[in-house]
Write a protein that holds these residues in place. Structure first.
Motif, mmCIF file in Angstrom:
data_model
loop_
_atom_site.group_PDB
_atom_site.id
_atom_site.type_symbol
_atom_site.label_atom_id
_atom_site.label_comp_id
_atom_site.label_asym_id
_atom_site.label_seq_id
_atom_site.Cartn_x
_atom_site.Cartn_y
_atom_site.Cartn_z
ATOM 1 N N TRP A 40 0.838 -1.190 0.000
ATOM 2 C CA TRP A 40 0.000 0.000 0.000
ATOM 3 C C TRP A 40 0.870 1.236 0.000
ATOM 4 C CZ3 TRP A 40 -2.746 -1.257 5.261
ATOM 5 C CH2 TRP A 40 -1.837 -1.170 6.312
ATOM 6 N N ASP A 41 0.265 2.350 -0.432
ATOM 7 C CA ASP A 41 0.996 3.610 -0.473
ATOM 8 C C ASP A 41 0.864 4.331 0.868
ATOM 9 O OD1 ASP A 41 -1.548 4.818 -0.468
ATOM 10 O OD2 ASP A 41 -1.481 5.297 -2.609
ATOM 11 N N ALA A 42 1.385 5.557 0.938
ATOM 12 C CA ALA A 42 1.387 6.328 2.188
ATOM 13 C C ALA A 42 -0.022 6.637 2.689
ATOM 14 C CB ALA A 42 2.186 7.616 1.994
ATOM 15 N N GLN A 43 -1.017 6.557 1.817
ATOM 16 C CA GLN A 43 -2.406 6.799 2.215
ATOM 17 C C GLN A 43 -3.129 5.490 2.573
ATOM 18 O OE1 GLN A 43 -1.068 8.369 -0.729
ATOM 19 N NE2 GLN A 43 -0.537 9.942 0.771
ATOM 20 N N GLY A 44 -2.435 4.371 2.539
ATOM 21 C CA GLY A 44 -3.039 3.091 2.882
ATOM 22 C C GLY A 44 -3.843 2.466 1.759
ATOM 23 N N GLN A 56 5.051 -1.963 -5.115
ATOM 24 C CA GLN A 56 4.834 -0.977 -4.051
ATOM 25 C C GLN A 56 5.521 -1.413 -2.762
ATOM 26 O OE1 GLN A 56 3.304 2.166 -4.284
ATOM 27 N NE2 GLN A 56 4.359 2.339 -2.318
ATOM 28 N N ASN A 60 8.280 0.599 -0.646
ATOM 29 C CA ASN A 60 8.148 0.838 0.786
ATOM 30 C C ASN A 60 9.391 0.386 1.543
ATOM 31 O OD1 ASN A 60 5.597 1.815 0.202
ATOM 32 N ND2 ASN A 60 4.533 -0.026 0.869
ATOM 33 N N ALA A 63 12.071 2.924 0.965
ATOM 34 C CA ALA A 63 11.805 4.138 1.739
ATOM 35 C C ALA A 63 12.223 3.962 3.202
ATOM 36 C CB ALA A 63 10.324 4.504 1.645
ATOM 37 N N VAL A 64 11.914 2.820 3.803
ATOM 38 C CA VAL A 64 12.285 2.583 5.202
ATOM 39 C C VAL A 64 13.794 2.500 5.346
ATOM 40 C CG1 VAL A 64 12.144 0.937 7.131
ATOM 41 C CG2 VAL A 64 10.082 1.510 5.819
#
Length: 135
Positions: A40-44, A56, A60, A63-64
């Protein structure tokens, strides 16, 4: 942080070269461990389809790792949990390009495990990552 790679793949003598993963990794530095990350993206909002969610999830993970001061080259292990192993197997031709788009040609130690379900009902897969951020 040094530009010199802090990790390297391990290949026992006489073993065939693995394709798309390493049999083992050795690294020096600080350990960064992610939780199980999903597609999922930053908006869930979940990406569509298995490969969409996989891409995705890769983003993620990157990004972490980057938020923790690392680079994709610092990742030494990925453990994949998939809810449908047949879909994973039939998606291999699409998985490679999605993987390389996010991680390049860095292939850490990996395992793929089939599971019956994940905590997030829409999730088709979940991946945990371990990185060793350069000393």
């Amino acid at each position: 942080m040094s530009d010199v790679p802090q990790s390297r793949a391990i290949l026992p003598e006489g073993w065939p070269q693995p394709r798309g993963y390493a049999n083992g990794m050795v690294a020096e530095g600080r350990v960064l461990v992610t939780g199980g990350l999903v597609g999922w993206d930053a908006q869930g909002v979940f990406a569509q389809g298995f490969v969409g969610q996989l891409r995705q999830t890769f983003l993620n993970i990157r990004a972490v790792v980057e938020a923790g001061g690392g680079r994709v080259e610092d990742i030494v292990r990925l453990t994949w949990y998939v809810t449908d192993i047949a879909t994973y197997r039939t998606s291999l031709k699409e998985i490679g390009p999605a993987y390389r788009e996010v991680f390049g040609r860095h292939f850490p130690a990996m395992a793929v495990v089939a599971v019956t379900a994940l905590v997030e009902p829409e999730a088709l897969l979940e991946i945990e990552a371990t990185a060793v951020v350069g000393a």
